[in-house]
Every structure is written in structure tokens, then in C-alpha cells.
Design an enzyme around this catalytic site. Structure first.
Site, PDB file in Angstrom:
ATOM      1  N   LYS A  53     -41.374 -40.626 -37.857  1.00 49.12           N
ATOM      2  CA  LYS A  53     -40.165 -39.930 -37.380  1.00 49.12           C
ATOM      3  C   LYS A  53     -39.648 -38.983 -38.464  1.00 49.12           C
ATOM      4  O   LYS A  53     -39.245 -37.859 -38.181  1.00 49.12           O
ATOM      5  CB  LYS A  53     -39.084 -40.945 -37.006  1.00 49.12           C
ATOM      6  CG  LYS A  53     -39.438 -41.727 -35.759  1.00 49.12           C
ATOM      7  CD  LYS A  53     -38.486 -42.882 -35.539  1.00 49.12           C
ATOM      8  CE  LYS A  53     -38.875 -43.659 -34.290  1.00 49.12           C
ATOM      9  NZ  LYS A  53     -38.197 -44.917 -34.123  1.00 49.12           N
ATOM     10  N   ALA A 106     -35.349 -42.079 -29.666  1.00 50.84           N
ATOM     11  CA  ALA A 106     -35.526 -42.349 -28.231  1.00 50.84           C
ATOM     12  C   ALA A 106     -34.762 -41.310 -27.389  1.00 50.84           C
ATOM     13  O   ALA A 106     -35.065 -40.134 -27.472  1.00 50.84           O
ATOM     14  CB  ALA A 106     -35.114 -43.782 -27.905  1.00 50.84           C
TER      15      ALA A 106
HETATM   16  N1  LIG Z   1     -40.279 -48.386 -26.807  1.00 50.71           N
HETATM   17  C1  LIG Z   1     -39.477 -47.568 -27.436  1.00 50.71           C
HETATM   18  O1  LIG Z   1     -38.319 -47.864 -27.683  1.00 50.71           O
HETATM   19  C2  LIG Z   1     -39.967 -46.235 -27.846  1.00 50.71           C
HETATM   20  C3  LIG Z   1     -41.296 -45.909 -27.772  1.00 50.71           C
HETATM   21  N2  LIG Z   1     -41.734 -44.676 -28.156  1.00 50.71           N
HETATM   22  C4  LIG Z   1     -43.145 -44.390 -28.085  1.00 50.71           C
HETATM   23  O2  LIG Z   1     -43.581 -44.475 -26.734  1.00 50.71           O
HETATM   24  C5  LIG Z   1     -44.979 -44.776 -26.720  1.00 50.71           C
HETATM   25  C6  LIG Z   1     -45.246 -45.893 -25.715  1.00 50.71           C
HETATM   26  O3  LIG Z   1     -44.621 -47.068 -26.124  1.00 50.71           O
HETATM   27  P1  LIG Z   1     -44.711 -48.384 -25.205  1.00 50.71           P
HETATM   28  O4  LIG Z   1     -44.607 -48.003 -23.787  1.00 50.71           O
HETATM   29  O5  LIG Z   1     -43.751 -49.336 -25.767  1.00 50.71           O
HETATM   30  O6  LIG Z   1     -46.218 -48.871 -25.512  1.00 50.71           O
HETATM   31  P2  LIG Z   1     -47.117 -49.872 -24.623  1.00 50.71           P
HETATM   32  O7  LIG Z   1     -48.075 -50.496 -25.550  1.00 50.71           O
HETATM   33  O8  LIG Z   1     -46.270 -50.686 -23.753  1.00 50.71           O
HETATM   34  O9  LIG Z   1     -47.934 -48.854 -23.685  1.00 50.71           O
HETATM   35  C7  LIG Z   1     -48.925 -47.998 -24.163  1.00 50.71           C
HETATM   36  C8  LIG Z   1     -49.740 -47.509 -22.995  1.00 50.71           C
HETATM   37  O10 LIG Z   1     -50.664 -46.538 -23.476  1.00 50.71           O
HETATM   38  C9  LIG Z   1     -51.940 -46.800 -22.893  1.00 50.71           C
HETATM   39  N3  LIG Z   1     -52.980 -46.210 -23.717  1.00 50.71           N
HETATM   40  C10 LIG Z   1     -53.554 -46.662 -24.852  1.00 50.71           C
HETATM   41  N4  LIG Z   1     -54.478 -45.797 -25.301  1.00 50.71           N
HETATM   42  C11 LIG Z   1     -54.493 -44.772 -24.418  1.00 50.71           C
HETATM   43  C12 LIG Z   1     -55.228 -43.569 -24.310  1.00 50.71           C
HETATM   44  N5  LIG Z   1     -56.147 -43.230 -25.203  1.00 50.71           N
HETATM   45  N6  LIG Z   1     -54.971 -42.734 -23.282  1.00 50.71           N
HETATM   46  C13 LIG Z   1     -54.036 -43.048 -22.358  1.00 50.71           C
HETATM   47  N7  LIG Z   1     -53.305 -44.172 -22.395  1.00 50.71           N
HETATM   48  C14 LIG Z   1     -53.535 -45.028 -23.417  1.00 50.71           C
HETATM   49  C15 LIG Z   1     -51.996 -48.316 -22.820  1.00 50.71           C
HETATM   50  O11 LIG Z   1     -52.998 -48.683 -21.911  1.00 50.71           O
HETATM   51  P3  LIG Z   1     -53.353 -50.224 -21.548  1.00 50.71           P
HETATM   52  O12 LIG Z   1     -52.271 -50.629 -20.591  1.00 50.71           O
HETATM   53  O13 LIG Z   1     -54.678 -50.113 -20.930  1.00 50.71           O
HETATM   54  O14 LIG Z   1     -53.332 -50.985 -22.841  1.00 50.71           O
HETATM   55  C16 LIG Z   1     -50.578 -48.592 -22.311  1.00 50.71           C
HETATM   56  O15 LIG Z   1     -50.518 -48.417 -20.919  1.00 50.71           O
HETATM   57  C17 LIG Z   1     -45.354 -45.156 -28.162  1.00 50.71           C
HETATM   58  O16 LIG Z   1     -46.010 -44.063 -28.763  1.00 50.71           O
HETATM   59  C18 LIG Z   1     -44.005 -45.380 -28.834  1.00 50.71           C
HETATM   60  O17 LIG Z   1     -44.008 -45.064 -30.199  1.00 50.71           O
HETATM   61  C19 LIG Z   1     -40.885 -43.705 -28.609  1.00 50.71           C
HETATM   62  C20 LIG Z   1     -39.544 -43.960 -28.698  1.00 50.71           C
HETATM   63  C21 LIG Z   1     -38.975 -45.254 -28.386  1.00 50.71           C
HETATM   64  N1  LIG Z   2     -40.646 -48.886 -32.400  1.00 47.07           N
HETATM   65  C1  LIG Z   2     -39.710 -47.809 -32.385  1.00 47.07           C
HETATM   66  C2  LIG Z   2     -39.526 -47.333 -30.984  1.00 47.07           C
HETATM   67  C3  LIG Z   2     -39.000 -45.987 -30.940  1.00 47.07           C
HETATM   68  O1  LIG Z   2     -39.531 -45.050 -31.507  1.00 47.07           O
HETATM   69  C4  LIG Z   2     -38.371 -48.272 -32.934  1.00 47.07           C
HETATM   70  O2  LIG Z   2     -38.212 -49.460 -33.107  1.00 47.07           O
HETATM   71  O3  LIG Z   2     -37.523 -47.421 -33.206  1.00 47.07           O
END
Ligand SMILES: NC(=O)C1=CN([C@@H]2O[C@H](COP(=O)(O)OP(=O)(O)OC[C@H]3O[C@@H](n4cnc5c(N)ncnc54)[C@H](OP(=O)(O)O)[C@@H]3O)[C@@H](O)[C@H]2O)C=CC1
Ligand SMILES: N[C@@H](CC=O)C(=O)O
Length: 375
Positions: free
Chosen positions: A238, A167
Site C-alpha cells: 500500500k 479499502a
Molecule cells: N478483504 C479486504 O478487506 C481487502 C482485500 N483487498 C484485496 O482484494 C483481493 C481479494 O481478497 P479476498 O477476496 O479476501 O481473497 P480470497 O482469497 O477470498 O479470494 C481470492 C480469489 O482469487 C482467485 N484467484 C486466485 N488466483 C487467481 C488467478 N490467477 N486468476 C483469477 N483468480 C484467481 C481465488 O480462486 P479460488 O477460489 O480458486 O482459490 C479466489 O476466488 C486481494 O488482493 C486483497 O489484497 C483489498 C482491500 C481490502
Molecule cells: N489485508 C488487508 C486488506 C485490505 O487491503 C488489510 O488488513 O488491510
């Protein structure tokens, strides 16, 4: 003032938090001579795009409206806002690439991938090829086929992906500094999943597995489908990102991954909701037993990645309770890097490794880090 135009793909937990951070930091950025200009935001169904690409902007009120719509669980297609228009899938990909073509050599453009989708790969590959920039929280593009990876990182200054591992922690930056200074890294061992770190440390307190996984989802640590975490795939991604950064050339299918649930509970067999409501409980006893076996010898379980030479694997490891990995609590990650300079005692990076706030902060730092490439 350096103006950096942005398109955000994905406005869920991380994406919305990023919008918040950008609004909050407006003054700070202005003092530093940087202005971040949103020209488009998309979710899984549509793209909201400003009409005037060269000067237009999704201003605070538009961003607030996007926030309201997405927080209520609705879709961007319902947005009705002056100065912008909505494009629906399947026309979105083509439009995103077209906008990149228009702005790449004039204002420049950064695509931010805060989705958890593999559908963004084709867009990122195309826009990077024509000179745009990318900042990723999404691990899928960098962990797809090695040929695609090569294309995405072909111009290293055009892509940033610090938040994909740890993160907001400076893992990629630290590794890049070691590597570019000729300090070869020969081993990395780390607990790089906020979800699995949280789950393992909560299990030690006697809580049921099903309860702590649901809590991890509530806290914003898990992937949209928590099975991505529990299968070990998120850790494998990762690990692959780190392995490839060190020069390793393999694909995700070659990484040995230990899953915490059986194939019978996979996405082909049950929906995410069904897994959360009914599947998780079926795993409570098995996980409790594993934790008890480890604790009977003074150990605890940690889900780790180990990269050493040409080997890259991820899975559960019993470690002494009183070791650095054993003392980890909550969603904290810990990464130990061994190199020539850090031979006996590793370089250690530790801290919150998941959560919308820290992840979005890492994404924002990556965006601002691109400022010297803009005018
Ligand atoms: N949460 C964490 O601690 C961490 C997360 N990440 C990464 O960050 C990313 C986002 O996570 P998070 O915010 O929790 O996920 P969410 O599920 O909350 O959000 C994902 C978003 O992506 C949208 N989406 C899906 N498909 C597409 C597409 N084809 N084009 C554009 N947008 C799209 C979804 O749309 P809709 O609203 O319409 O469903 C939604 O708004 C993930 O890849 C995760 O691995 C990385 C490090 C840490
Ligand atoms: N789902 C992931 C989010 C960050 O990449 C985690 O739990 O570490």
C-alpha cells in the site's frame, strides 16, 4: 443506457461481495443510465465465459449459481450453465487476452482483479495495452517492477485502484485531487492495515495475539495468507502504491519492512494452515511483551507507513494512547496527508479500512466511475 461489459478475476470474499453489490444496485444503476454486464468470471483454475461476447450476459441466476459454487469451497469448473462455457487453466490467460482483443474497440471491456495473485499481471498488462480498462483490489500488479507499473498506468483514465489502499476509503481519489491541483504532498503517515489495526487494538484489551489474528481472518480483514499482513508486506505494498502515485520510483525490495514473525515461520517453512494452527501461538508472549512495554509509558503500538520525501518505510511505532493514531479501534484506517494546503493540520481520512463489504463497494464505485468512457 451505457452498458459496461465486465470480466471478474477472483471470486473469493471480495469478488463474491462485488457480485452481490452489483445485483443489489441494478435498479439504482438503471436510474443512473448504467448497466453492468458480466461476460466472464474466473477463479484460480478456470474461466466461465458467455458464448455470445457481444450481447450475452451471466444473468442473476448464473451469478447466484457462481455464488453457491464458490461459497461451498468448490471450483467454477463444476459449473454447468446454459449460454456459457468453461475454460481451464492454462488456456485461461490466452483466452482472457483474446476476448480483450475482440471487445476493446467495439463494446469496451473492464477487467476486475479481485484475486490476490501475481498471475493476473501479464493479463492486465496485455489488455490495457490494447485499450481495455482495469479496476483493481489486488495490490500485486501495481507493486511489481516499476516498468510494469509504468505500463499499467500509462493511460491513467483506463485504470482504477481505489480499493487497494484503505479499502472503500477515498485515499487515491483524494491524493489525485491534491496532485492535479498542484498541491504537492510532502508527507503521508498512516495506519493502513485493517488487520494490523484490529490486532493491535485487540491486544490492548489483553487478548492473545493468536486469537485476534484468527478472528481477523474470520472477519475477512486478512489476506488469504495472513502472513502477508503480519510480515508487513501488505502495508509495504500500500505504501508503495501511494509512493509511486506521488512520483516516487522505487521497487518493493527497497522498502524497509518490519515483520511480526521470524523467517522460520515463513511460507517456505510452514503451510498457511500450519501457521494458523501452530505457528501463531508461538508469537503470543513476544507480542504481549511489546504491548506491555509500550503501555508502561502511556503508549500503544500501531503498524504504520511513513512516506516523506524520497523515504518510504513501514513498521511498528509507539504512539501516545490519546493521539489520533492511538485512539484507532478495530479495522479502522487513518491516513494523514501533509501538503502545501494542509501544512500544519493534515488532511485526515479515517474509517473502515478492510472487509469484503467496504472493499467491494470501493471496487463497484471505481467501475461505475468509468461510465463516461462507454457508450
Ligand atoms: N478483504 C479486504 O478487506 C481487502 C482485500 N483487498 C484485496 O482484494 C483481493 C481479494 O481478497 P479476498 O477476496 O479476501 O481473497 P480470497 O482469497 O477470498 O479470494 C481470492 C480469489 O482469487 C482467485 N484467484 C486466485 N488466483 C487467481 C488467478 N490467477 N486468476 C483469477 N483468480 C484467481 C481465488 O480462486 P479460488 O477460489 O480458486 O482459490 C479466489 O476466488 C486481494 O488482493 C486483497 O489484497 C483489498 C482491500 C481490502
Ligand atoms: N489485508 C488487508 C486488506 C485490505 O487491503 C488489510 O488488513 O488491510
Amino acid at each position: 443506457m451505457k452498458v459496461i461489459p465486465l470480466i471478474l478475476m477472483g471470486c473469493g470474499g471480495v469478488g463474491l461481495q462485488l457480485i452481490d453489490h452489483i445485483i443489489t444496485c441494478r435498479e439504482l444503476h438503471a436510474i443512473k443510465g448504467v448497466m453492468l454486464r458480466f461476460i466472464g468470471v474466473c477463479d484460480s483454475r478456470s474461466l466461465v465465459l458467455v458464448n455470445d461476447l457481444s450481447k450475452g450476459e451471466l444473468r442473476e441466476d448464473a451469478l447466484e449459481e457462481i455464488r453457491r459454487v464458490k461459497s461451498s469451497g468448490s471450483y467454477l469448473s463444476t459449473l454447468n450453465y446454459d449460454g456459457c462455457h468453461v475454460i481451464e487453466y492454462p488456456a485461461v490467460d490466452k483466452k482472457l487476452i483474446e476476448v480483450g482483443g475482440l471487445l476493446a474497440s467495439s463494446t469496451g471491456l473492464v477487467y476486475i482483479d479481485c484475486s490476490a495473485s501475481a498471475d493476473t499481471i501479464i493479463i492486465l498488462k496485455s489488455v490495457i495495452e490494447i485499450g481495455c480498462f482495469a479496476v483493481l483490489a489486488n495490490k500485486k500488479p501495481l507493486t511489481s517492477d516499476i516498468d510494469i507499473y509504468d505500463k499499467l498506468v500509462s493511460c491513467p483514465r483506463h485504470i482504477r485502484y481505489e480499493s487497494t489502499v484503505g479499502a472503500g476509503l477515498p485515499v487515491i481519489t483524494s491524493l489525485n485531487r491534491l496532485l492535479t491541483s498542484g498541491d504537492p504532498v510532502h508527507r503521508i503517515i498512516g495506519s493502513v492495515s485493517g488487520t494490523l489495526g484490529y490486532v493491535m487494538s485487540e491486544l490492548e484489551d489483553g487478548k492473545p495475539f493468536s486469537e485476534v489474528v484468527r478472528a481477523a481472518k474470520q472477519l475477512g480483514f486478512t489476506e488469504p495468507d495472513p502472513r502477508d499482513d503480519l510480515s508487513g508486506m501488505d502495508v509495504a505494498r500500500k505504501a508503495l502504491i501511494l509512493f509511486r502515485l506521488l512520483g516516487g520510483r522505487t521497487n518493493i525490495g527497497n522498502i524497509k519492512v518490519e515483520s511480526l514473525y521470524s523467517d522460520l515461520m515463513g511460507p517456505e517453512k510452514m503451510s498457511t494452515q500450519d501457521f494458523l494452527d501452530n505457528g501463531l501461538e508461538m508469537l503470543d508472549d513476544e507480542l504481549k511483551k511489546k504491548v506491555n512495554v509500550a503501555s508502561s509509558t502511556g503508549n500503544v503500538l500501531r503498524y504504520v507507513c511513513v512516506i516523506e520525501g524520497s523515504s518510504c518505510q513501514v513498521g511498528l511505532l509507539e504512539v501516545p494512547q490519546n493521539s489520533p493514531l492511538g485512539r484507532l479501534k478495530g479495522s479502522d484506517n487513518l491516513i494523514e496527508i501533509y501538503s502545501r494546503c494542509y501544512r500544519e493540520l493534515p488532511l485526515v481520512i479515517q474509517g473502515a479500512g478492510a472487509g469484503n463489504d467496504t472493499t467491494a463497494a470501493g471496487v463497484l464505485a471505481d467501475i461505475v466511475d468509468l461510465q463516461d468512457l462507454f457508450h
